[in-house]
Design a protein around this motif. Structure first.
Motif, PDB file in Angstrom:
ATOM      1  N   ILE A 189       0.858  -1.183   0.000  1.00 57.34           N
ATOM      2  CA  ILE A 189       0.000   0.000   0.000  1.00 57.34           C
ATOM      3  C   ILE A 189       0.893   1.232   0.000  1.00 57.34           C
ATOM      4  O   ILE A 189       1.688   1.438   0.927  1.00 57.34           O
ATOM      5  CB  ILE A 189      -0.936   0.028   1.223  1.00 57.34           C
ATOM      6  N   TRP A 190       0.769   2.039  -1.046  1.00 58.02           N
ATOM      7  CA  TRP A 190       1.420   3.350  -1.073  1.00 58.02           C
ATOM      8  C   TRP A 190       0.476   4.344  -0.418  1.00 58.02           C
ATOM      9  O   TRP A 190      -0.605   4.634  -0.957  1.00 58.02           O
ATOM     10  CB  TRP A 190       1.743   3.757  -2.508  1.00 58.02           C
ATOM     11  N   ASN A 191       0.873   4.839   0.742  1.00 59.90           N
ATOM     12  CA  ASN A 191       0.022   5.695   1.558  1.00 59.90           C
ATOM     13  C   ASN A 191       0.460   7.156   1.385  1.00 59.90           C
ATOM     14  O   ASN A 191       1.565   7.532   1.777  1.00 59.90           O
ATOM     15  CB  ASN A 191       0.116   5.278   3.024  1.00 59.90           C
ATOM     16  N   PHE A 192      -0.421   7.971   0.790  1.00 58.24           N
ATOM     17  CA  PHE A 192      -0.120   9.384   0.538  1.00 58.24           C
ATOM     18  C   PHE A 192      -0.836  10.316   1.520  1.00 58.24           C
ATOM     19  O   PHE A 192      -0.906  11.518   1.268  1.00 58.24           O
ATOM     20  CB  PHE A 192      -0.525   9.762  -0.892  1.00 58.24           C
ATOM     21  N   SER A 193      -1.363   9.777   2.612  1.00 59.21           N
ATOM     22  CA  SER A 193      -2.066  10.631   3.572  1.00 59.21           C
ATOM     23  C   SER A 193      -1.126  11.642   4.210  1.00 59.21           C
ATOM     24  O   SER A 193      -1.540  12.747   4.582  1.00 59.21           O
ATOM     25  CB  SER A 193      -2.739   9.765   4.643  1.00 59.21           C
ATOM     26  N   GLN A 194       0.164  11.288   4.350  1.00 55.61           N
ATOM     27  CA  GLN A 194       1.131  12.236   4.892  1.00 55.61           C
ATOM     28  C   GLN A 194       1.268  13.440   3.971  1.00 55.61           C
ATOM     29  O   GLN A 194       1.358  14.583   4.428  1.00 55.61           O
ATOM     30  CB  GLN A 194       2.488  11.557   5.068  1.00 55.61           C
ATOM     31  N   ALA A 195       1.255  13.203   2.656  1.00 59.51           N
ATOM     32  CA  ALA A 195       1.336  14.317   1.706  1.00 59.51           C
ATOM     33  C   ALA A 195       0.123  15.221   1.822  1.00 59.51           C
ATOM     34  O   ALA A 195       0.232  16.452   1.683  1.00 59.51           O
ATOM     35  CB  ALA A 195       1.449  13.770   0.281  1.00 59.51           C
ATOM     36  N   LEU A 196      -1.039  14.638   2.101  1.00 63.39           N
ATOM     37  CA  LEU A 196      -2.241  15.445   2.269  1.00 63.39           C
ATOM     38  C   LEU A 196      -2.136  16.348   3.488  1.00 63.39           C
ATOM     39  O   LEU A 196      -2.492  17.531   3.432  1.00 63.39           O
ATOM     40  CB  LEU A 196      -3.460  14.525   2.382  1.00 63.39           C
ATOM     41  N   GLU A 197      -1.622  15.819   4.593  1.00 61.11           N
ATOM     42  CA  GLU A 197      -1.446  16.632   5.794  1.00 61.11           C
ATOM     43  C   GLU A 197      -0.425  17.738   5.563  1.00 61.11           C
ATOM     44  O   GLU A 197      -0.614  18.876   6.012  1.00 61.11           O
ATOM     45  CB  GLU A 197      -1.022  15.740   6.971  1.00 61.11           C
ATOM     46  N   ILE A 198       0.651  17.418   4.861  1.00 59.72           N
ATOM     47  CA  ILE A 198       1.667  18.436   4.557  1.00 59.72           C
ATOM     48  C   ILE A 198       1.065  19.541   3.697  1.00 59.72           C
ATOM     49  O   ILE A 198       1.302  20.737   3.922  1.00 59.72           O
ATOM     50  CB  ILE A 198       2.875  17.788   3.865  1.00 59.72           C
ATOM     51  N   GLU A 199       0.270  19.151   2.706  1.00 57.85           N
ATOM     52  CA  GLU A 199      -0.358  20.142   1.834  1.00 57.85           C
ATOM     53  C   GLU A 199      -1.317  21.028   2.621  1.00 57.85           C
ATOM     54  O   GLU A 199      -1.388  22.244   2.386  1.00 57.85           O
ATOM     55  CB  GLU A 199      -1.103  19.423   0.706  1.00 57.85           C
ATOM     56  N   ARG A 200      -2.027  20.453   3.564  1.00 59.68           N
ATOM     57  CA  ARG A 200      -2.937  21.254   4.396  1.00 59.68           C
ATOM     58  C   ARG A 200      -2.159  22.243   5.261  1.00 59.68           C
ATOM     59  O   ARG A 200      -2.575  23.397   5.420  1.00 59.68           O
ATOM     60  CB  ARG A 200      -3.791  20.326   5.264  1.00 59.68           C
ATOM     61  N   ARG A 201      -1.047  21.800   5.821  1.00 56.16           N
ATOM     62  CA  ARG A 201      -0.235  22.711   6.629  1.00 56.16           C
ATOM     63  C   ARG A 201       0.338  23.827   5.772  1.00 56.16           C
ATOM     64  O   ARG A 201       0.397  24.994   6.197  1.00 56.16           O
ATOM     65  CB  ARG A 201       0.884  21.932   7.332  1.00 56.16           C
TER      66      ARG A 201
END
Length: 502
Positions: free
Chosen positions: A429-441
């Motif tokens: 599983i390639w998990n991109f949720s960290q990128a989403l949080e970074i983009e929100r910050r």
């Protein structure tokens, strides 16, 4: 924006002319404003909403946001976390903006999660985002269910006796196709947290099989009322979900590798050819001969069904546009990608990202947004049923995902995750949720910087105003003559004292 009448306003007093002949666009009838807003795209609607309060209300709640959303992702048959409670909590504009924002996820950082449990290669993966579930199966004949968020195994079925080459699911039904020619089905159990009882521990009879194919089942799909199955017996069968009866058999000239239904049509790959069928009449609408050099293994469609993506033995990916007119369909080749050194085994699409899995052990990510907004009829070539596909615009992939050394068989994509299975007994599983949080910050920090910039600008304006009034006072003082100095000149003590000057 103002609307000014063409009448001669000099014949009336200024007050009457301004009150009767100068109008704002917001004074137009709401129906007329709605028609004007229909011609704008999402970016232009966003700009209009910044003009004034009235236009913000009109542009934000305009019904065209629903059309934008459906053009991107279609109306969901079953609610997902992003699509749930459409009318209660979030407007269509909010849903559109949120989902458009999430589309940036796959450009950022990711982490790789490994799911262990299978004892042999994984032939198929399916991501049911609306329930946060992942279904996998393969050579070990066992269907496994995983929690997408946590990455833990929830349940596993008994051995089904043969290789499972494909699975499909929604919130009411889970199906698996085996090489023995059966379709194994599980009905959702009401009140069960994870929908399906794979182990058979519940008392209800929710597990059954459908037999009719004469060869291994290679592809499966579901819609609201039907089940679709493709097999190496060179047929695609359409089943009614309520009665489990076979409604029609669509016969091909070679093994069927993939299928993708939408509305009243279903696309299928057989050998090197791609077919489009009318599922109401069972007639063939069009066929693309020799879509790839070798077999066409992979097939997927956009959410609205207008675009068809194929992957083949030659390592290429084609993007077609389908235009349906009555009982015929025209096919336009829009673009071609050649990202892999081995055959493309699987494709999945989540606007605007197309992801492919190949025997070279790599995943390719392609952003097709640019192709959807440009004039495709200038870029593409019409493809007739008798001619071979001609390469038109060859586009480079936006991103390649490495790290897998073995053949990849299946891939699926969700809002912020990519699930993949291959020759190894591991699900990745390639998990991109960290990128989403970074983009929100980043967006939050950008908003703070913009607010600080505006505050400094206001302070600068205030200081300039104060400085301007002080300067005007000093100029006035210079112009007024002092007492005893009729010439109005200022005495300079340093100019009169030699000591001070030295």
């Amino acid at each position: 924006m103002e609307i000014i009448s063409s009448h001669n306003t000099k014949q009336l007093p200024d007050s009457d002319a301004s009150s009767n002949y100068r109008r704002s666009i917001t004074d137009l009838p709401p129906a007329l404003i709605s028609e004007i807003l229909n011609f704008l795209d999402p970016k232009e609607l966003g700009l209009v909403s910044c003009v004034c309060t009235n236009l913000y209300r009109l542009a934000t709640e305009h019904h065209v946001w629903k059309d934008f959303y459906c053009e991107r992702w279609g109306l969901p048959l079953f609610p997902s976390p992003l699509d749930s409670e459409l009318s209660d909590e979030k407007s269509w504009r909010d849903l559109f903006v949120e989902r458009e924002f999430r589309s940036k996820t796959f450009r950022g950082r990711y982490s790789i999660d490994l799911l262990y449990g299978h004892t042999e290669g994984v032939r198929t993966v399916f991501l049911l985002a609306s329930a946060n579930l992942i279904f996998t199966s393969g050579y070990d004949s066992i269907v496994r269910m995983w929690d997408m968020e946590v990455g833990l195994s929830i349940a596993a079925s008994r051995s089904l006796g043969c290789t499972i080459r494909d699975v499909a699911a929604d919130t009411r039904l889970l199906i698996a196709g085996g090489t023995d020619g059966f379709i194994h089905c599980w009905k959702a159990v009401e009140g069960l947290p994870h929908l399906f009882d794979l182990s058979g521990s519940e008392k209800q009879s929710t597990e059954f099989r459908i037999w009719e194919h004469e060869g291994p089942i290679t592809s499966l799909a579901l819609d609201f009322t039907r089940i679709y199955s493709g097999s190496w017996d060179m047929t695609v069968r359409v089943w009614e979900r309520a009665s489990l009866k076979c409604l029609m058999v669509l016969r091909h000239s070679d093994w069927v590798y993939g299928l993708a239904p939408h509305d009243t049509t279903v696309a299928s790959t057989s050998g090197s050819d791609v077919y489009v069928w009318d599922t109401n009449s069972g007639t063939q609408m069009t066929v693309i001969h020799n879509a790839h050099v070798g077999n066409t293994y992979a097939l997927t469609r956009s959410h609205t069904g207008d675009f068809l993506f194929t992957g083949g033995e030659d390592g290429a990916i084609h993007m077609f546009e389908i235009t349906v007119d009555c009982d015929k369909a025209d096919v336009l080749l829009v673009a071609t990608w050649i990202p892999h050194l081995g055959p493309v085994r699987s494709l999945a699409f989540e606007f605007p990202w197309l992801v492919s899995a190949s025997d070279d052990g790599k995943l390719a990510l392609v952003d097709v947004r640019k192709l959807l907004t440009t004039n495709r009829y200038r870029l593409g070539k019409m493809v007739s049923g008798e001619n071979q596909v001609v390469q038109c615009s060859v586009e480079p992939p936006q991103r390649m995902l490495h790290g897998v050394g073995s053949n990849l068989f299946s891939v699926d994509i969700g809002a912020d995750r990519i699930v993949c299975g291959g020759e190894e007994d591991v699900v990745r599983i390639w998990n991109f949720s960290q990128a989403l949080e970074i983009e929100r910050r980043i967006c939050a920090l950008r908003g703070i910087r913009l607010e600080n910039r505006m505050r400094r600008r206001r302070l600068q304006v205030e200081m300039n105003d104060k400085g301007g009034s002080a300067e005007r006072c000093s100029v006035a003082a210079k112009k007024n003559p002092m007492n005893g100095d009729r010439s109005g000149a200022w005495h300079n003590k340093r100019g009169k004292s030699g000591k001070l000057k030295a």
